[in-house]
Design a protein around this motif. Sequence first.
Motif, PDB file in Angstrom:
ATOM      1  N   TRP A  91      89.243   6.678   1.606  1.00  0.00           N
ATOM      2  CA  TRP A  91      89.922   7.974   1.734  1.00  0.00           C
ATOM      3  C   TRP A  91      90.588   8.378   0.426  1.00  0.00           C
ATOM      4  O   TRP A  91      90.427   9.502  -0.043  1.00  0.00           O
ATOM      5  N   LEU A  92      91.340   7.466  -0.164  1.00  0.00           N
ATOM      6  CA  LEU A  92      92.064   7.789  -1.394  1.00  0.00           C
ATOM      7  C   LEU A  92      91.130   8.000  -2.582  1.00  0.00           C
ATOM      8  O   LEU A  92      91.484   8.701  -3.530  1.00  0.00           O
ATOM      9  N   THR A  93      89.946   7.423  -2.537  1.00  0.00           N
ATOM     10  CA  THR A  93      88.973   7.628  -3.615  1.00  0.00           C
ATOM     11  C   THR A  93      88.503   9.079  -3.643  1.00  0.00           C
ATOM     12  O   THR A  93      88.425   9.693  -4.710  1.00  0.00           O
ATOM     13  N   ALA A  94      88.208   9.637  -2.466  1.00  0.00           N
ATOM     14  CA  ALA A  94      87.717  11.016  -2.387  1.00  0.00           C
ATOM     15  C   ALA A  94      87.830  11.494  -0.943  1.00  0.00           C
ATOM     16  O   ALA A  94      86.882  11.339  -0.172  1.00  0.00           O
ATOM     17  N   PRO A  95      88.981  12.046  -0.557  1.00  0.00           N
ATOM     18  CA  PRO A  95      89.172  12.460   0.836  1.00  0.00           C
ATOM     19  C   PRO A  95      88.100  13.415   1.361  1.00  0.00           C
ATOM     20  O   PRO A  95      87.635  13.270   2.489  1.00  0.00           O
ATOM     21  N   GLN A  96      87.676  14.372   0.544  1.00  0.00           N
ATOM     22  CA  GLN A  96      86.688  15.349   0.998  1.00  0.00           C
ATOM     23  C   GLN A  96      85.308  14.726   1.193  1.00  0.00           C
ATOM     24  O   GLN A  96      84.526  15.207   2.007  1.00  0.00           O
ATOM     25  N   LYS A  97      85.008  13.666   0.457  1.00  0.00           N
ATOM     26  CA  LYS A  97      83.743  12.947   0.667  1.00  0.00           C
ATOM     27  C   LYS A  97      83.853  12.043   1.890  1.00  0.00           C
ATOM     28  O   LYS A  97      82.887  11.894   2.636  1.00  0.00           O
ATOM     29  N   ALA A  98      85.017  11.428   2.080  1.00  0.00           N
ATOM     30  CA  ALA A  98      85.214  10.540   3.225  1.00  0.00           C
ATOM     31  C   ALA A  98      85.144  11.318   4.537  1.00  0.00           C
ATOM     32  O   ALA A  98      84.560  10.855   5.515  1.00  0.00           O
ATOM     33  N   VAL A  99      85.749  12.509   4.549  1.00  0.00           N
ATOM     34  CA  VAL A  99      85.762  13.368   5.738  1.00  0.00           C
ATOM     35  C   VAL A  99      85.567  14.817   5.290  1.00  0.00           C
ATOM     36  O   VAL A  99      86.538  15.534   5.033  1.00  0.00           O
ATOM     37  N   PRO A 100      84.313  15.241   5.181  1.00  0.00           N
ATOM     38  CA  PRO A 100      84.071  16.644   4.809  1.00  0.00           C
ATOM     39  C   PRO A 100      84.760  17.591   5.792  1.00  0.00           C
ATOM     40  O   PRO A 100      84.693  17.391   7.002  1.00  0.00           O
ATOM     41  N   GLY A 101      85.480  18.561   5.231  1.00  0.00           N
ATOM     42  CA  GLY A 101      86.203  19.516   6.066  1.00  0.00           C
ATOM     43  C   GLY A 101      87.667  19.181   6.265  1.00  0.00           C
ATOM     44  O   GLY A 101      88.398  19.936   6.895  1.00  0.00           O
ATOM     45  N   THR A 102      88.114  18.057   5.707  1.00  0.00           N
ATOM     46  CA  THR A 102      89.535  17.727   5.812  1.00  0.00           C
ATOM     47  C   THR A 102      90.354  18.745   5.030  1.00  0.00           C
ATOM     48  O   THR A 102      89.854  19.374   4.094  1.00  0.00           O
ATOM     49  N   ARG A 103      91.612  18.883   5.413  1.00  0.00           N
ATOM     50  CA  ARG A 103      92.518  19.794   4.686  1.00  0.00           C
ATOM     51  C   ARG A 103      93.284  19.083   3.573  1.00  0.00           C
ATOM     52  O   ARG A 103      94.086  19.705   2.882  1.00  0.00           O
ATOM     53  N   MET A 104      93.064  17.802   3.423  1.00  0.00           N
ATOM     54  CA  MET A 104      93.775  17.020   2.400  1.00  0.00           C
ATOM     55  C   MET A 104      93.414  17.541   1.016  1.00  0.00           C
ATOM     56  O   MET A 104      92.248  17.489   0.617  1.00  0.00           O
ATOM     57  N   PRO A 105      94.405  18.064   0.262  1.00  0.00           N
ATOM     58  CA  PRO A 105      94.098  18.677  -1.030  1.00  0.00           C
ATOM     59  C   PRO A 105      93.913  17.692  -2.185  1.00  0.00           C
ATOM     60  O   PRO A 105      93.514  18.093  -3.266  1.00  0.00           O
ATOM     61  N   LEU A 106      94.175  16.414  -1.971  1.00  0.00           N
ATOM     62  CA  LEU A 106      94.063  15.421  -3.042  1.00  0.00           C
ATOM     63  C   LEU A 106      92.617  15.307  -3.523  1.00  0.00           C
ATOM     64  O   LEU A 106      91.708  15.139  -2.713  1.00  0.00           O
ATOM     65  N   GLY A 107      92.421  15.388  -4.824  1.00  0.00           N
ATOM     66  CA  GLY A 107      91.086  15.249  -5.393  1.00  0.00           C
ATOM     67  C   GLY A 107      90.592  13.818  -5.395  1.00  0.00           C
ATOM     68  O   GLY A 107      89.406  13.560  -5.473  1.00  0.00           O
ATOM     69  N   GLY A 108      91.500  12.872  -5.306  1.00  0.00           N
ATOM     70  CA  GLY A 108      91.127  11.465  -5.298  1.00  0.00           C
ATOM     71  C   GLY A 108      91.893  10.683  -6.339  1.00  0.00           C
ATOM     72  O   GLY A 108      92.366  11.233  -7.333  1.00  0.00           O
ATOM     73  N   VAL A 109      92.025   9.409  -6.092  1.00  0.00           N
ATOM     74  CA  VAL A 109      92.675   8.479  -7.027  1.00  0.00           C
ATOM     75  C   VAL A 109      91.559   7.603  -7.579  1.00  0.00           C
ATOM     76  O   VAL A 109      91.015   6.757  -6.867  1.00  0.00           O
ATOM     77  N   GLN A 110      91.191   7.825  -8.817  1.00  0.00           N
ATOM     78  CA  GLN A 110      90.020   7.168  -9.383  1.00  0.00           C
ATOM     79  C   GLN A 110      90.272   5.743  -9.870  1.00  0.00           C
ATOM     80  O   GLN A 110      89.370   4.919  -9.859  1.00  0.00           O
ATOM     81  N   ASP A 111      91.491   5.446 -10.283  1.00  0.00           N
ATOM     82  CA  ASP A 111      91.794   4.117 -10.818  1.00  0.00           C
ATOM     83  C   ASP A 111      91.900   3.099  -9.677  1.00  0.00           C
ATOM     84  O   ASP A 111      92.779   3.234  -8.807  1.00  0.00           O
TER      85      ASP A 111
END
Length: 125
Positions: A91-111
């Motif tokens: 989820w933290l890597t890429a919320p929108q990829k983990a759950v397409p359509g989520t409202r979570m605005p975070l782009g992801g934590v890459q490190d």
Amino acid sequence: MRANVWIAIAATAATAAITGSQPGHAGTAAPRPAAFAQCAGCHSTEPGKNLFGPSLAGISGRRAASLPGYAYSPALKKSGITWNAKSLDRWLTAPQKAVPGTRMPLGGVQDPATRKALVDYLLTI
């Protein structure tokens, strides 16, 4: 002095056995990482205190979109995710990829190290 140390260790082990808590899991607070500052803008760590995002207190083992009193996206409600180390990392890597359509605005934590610190903390609050 040694006896007091062993008594403290035994008491901690007994408490873990009774409560089911393990080091690094809910009940044993990990240090709050500096990277959590970006999460704290939207998420509380206090039980029952939702902000723009839902409270993260007790997230370990909780089903996604199950916290009462918060209006989750339909996508997250349908996700079937249960929060654990693996699902939180994804989820933290890429919320929108983990759950397409989520409202979570975070782009992801890459490190990966930053993500691990966040996941370790989240699993303990």
